[in-house]
Design an enzyme around this catalytic site. Structure first.
Site, short mmCIF file in Angstrom:
data_model
loop_
_atom_site.label_atom_id
_atom_site.label_comp_id
_atom_site.label_asym_id
_atom_site.label_seq_id
_atom_site.Cartn_x
_atom_site.Cartn_y
_atom_site.Cartn_z
CD GLU A 159 -3.11 -0.92 2.17
OE1 GLU A 159 -4.12 -1.62 2.04
OE2 GLU A 159 -2.96 -0.08 3.09
CD GLU A 373 -4.15 -5.76 3.72
OE1 GLU A 373 -4.98 -4.90 4.12
OE2 GLU A 373 -2.93 -5.64 3.92
#
Length: 466
Positions: A159, A373
């Site tokens: 991320e 995720e």
């Protein structure tokens, strides 16, 4: 009922700092979060889920509940306490022990090299704004590739966009700087250069296995069909999605992307410096990504906004308190009629489908995708060891169905990692935002399978989304 392919991986995701605890054990060096959390006094990263001591129990639970793969990260400072220099053998041995346990239980590890935890010694010198950190990261990655030969699935970063914006826009991650677009854009770019350098190193040394990067990709939609809202959506998407995908798969930023970046910079008096050599490195890496990891929890509806930046981060689960208005970009709004979590995250599985189809269309050499995720933060109720979490099951079901539809429509998605394997430390949300298949009593560290764990086991074994 929809199905998933027979070879589809259904895994569980964790991260070192959020699960391990033991931040001062085993020779581990400090990260910026240690001091940041201590000064705040709200949450402690110790013991988190105590994965440092209980990894064998958690990996055994994977085996028992059909979780065939575990996504985890290596804590850089367990290997190099100062980010560079002397190797901490105790940390090296710890990860070898985890991978041995995975092998024993027939669980495949997917390993991320950096998950929000730059060594403090490097963080204090500018983190990835300092190009010395890029060099240190590549050297750390090279050590891991040489040392952990039992690992076959690597990711460079987790991320990159939330790293840049949480550190330099929202200010909810250390070093708590707000609305600094010069730092945001430079951080995004420099981390993508570090990713590209690491990909090239991996491929040119013929290390066994595969490597990719994990991006947080949240689909953006205009709040209305007005030209102003569509433009605000374009700007938000360009910085949060297109910039990273261009860097990953083109090795440069398209004219469209840079038009948006330059407009955002002009409105926020920001600058950036991209070196010519950076693009040579990125271009070389752009055809070498074995896979893309996508973290996807929600999407955003964006409307035009012409004021100063105003952001309120809902870190408590107090529904309806989020505010996100960014100067030079737009405002993210609640869309009437759409469900959202207590943390104001929209539940809109169409966003998952749309981002998958977009990658297939815009970056056709993407190779394959893992959803690394996805999950639902929830205030689980614990009653005599029983945790009924039907809202989580309903969430997972519609998102898995969106993935199934995308696969049917030609997207090569090979697996899904539910966030999270067990309840863990959730950064700015502390411990009341629970995501796990397994409930953790943080006082006793005892694990309890939730209703969703049994549901996930059935889906894993049958590949039928029931």
């Amino acid at each position: 009922m929809l199905k998933l392919p027979d070879d589809f991986i259904l895994g569980g995701a964790t991260a070192a700092y959020q699960a391990e605890g033991a931040t001062k054990e085993g020779g581990k060096g400090p990260v910026a979060w240690d001091e940041f959390l201590e000064k705040q006094g709200r949450f402690s990263p110790d013991p988190a889920s105590d994965f440092y001591h209980k990894y064998s129990e958690d990996i055994k639970l994977c085996e028992k509940f059909g979780v065939s793969s575990i996504r985890l990260s290596i804590a850089w400072t367990r290997i190099f306490p100062d980010g560079v220099g002397e190797v901490n053998q105790e940390g090296v041995d710890y990860y070898h022990n985890i991978f041995a346990e995975c092998q024993k239980r027939n669980i495949t590890p997917f390993v991320t090299l950096h998950h929000f935890d730059t060594p403090k010694a490097l963080f204090d010198k500018g983190d990835f704004l300092n190009r010395d950190t890029i060099e240190a990261f590549v050297n750390y990655a090279e050590f891991c590739f040489n040392e952990f030969t039992e690992v076959r699935n690597w990711s460079t970063f987790n991320e990159i966009y939330p790293v840049a914006t949480n550190q330099y826009l929202l200010g909810v991650f250390p070093p708590s700087i707000k609305s600094d677009f010069t730092r945001i854009i430079q951080c995004l770019h420099n981390m993508m250069v570090a990713h590209a350098m690491t990909i090239n190193l991996f491929k040119e040394n013929n290390y066994p296995g595969e490597i990719g990067v994990v991006h947080s990709l949240e689909t953006k939609y205009p709040a209305s069909d007005s030209e102003e809202d569509r433009h605000a959506c374009f700007l938000d998407d360009a910085l949060s999605v297109r910039f990273l995908l261009d860097a990953t798969y083109l090795g440069y930023y398209s004219e469209e992307t840079m038009r948006a970046v330059d407009e955002i910079c002009e409105k926020n008096e920001a600058t950036y410096e991209f070196l010519d050599n950076d693009f040579e490195v990125m271009k070389k890496a752009s055809k070498r990504n074995d896979y893309l990891g996508i973290n996807h929890y929600q999407c955003h509806f964006v409307k035009a906004y012409d004021g100063e930046t105003m952001i309120h981060h809902n870190g408590t689960g107090d529904k309806g308190t989020s505010v996100y208005k960014v100067k030079g970009i737009g405002e993210r709004i609640y869309k009437e009629g759409l469900k959202r979590t207590d943390w104001d995250w929209l539940i809109y599985p169409e966003g998952m489908y749309d981002i998958l189809m977009r990658i297939k269309q815009d970056y056709p050499h993407y190779n394959k995708i893992f959803i690394t995720e996805n999950g639902m933060g929830y205030k689980d109720e614990f009653e005599d060891g029983v945790i009924m979490d039907k809202p989580r099951i309903e969430y997972l079901k519609v998102y898995l169905e969106a993935i199934s539809k995308a696969i049917t429509d030609g997207v090569n998605v090979k697996g899904y990692f539910l966030w999270s394997l067990m309840d863990l430390f959730s950064w700015t949300n502390g411990y009341n935002k629970r995501y796990g298949l397994f409930y953790v009593d943080f006082e006793t560290q005892k694990r309890y399978p939730k209703e969703s764990a049994y549901w996930y086991k059935m889906v894993s074994e049958t590949k039928i989304i029931i």
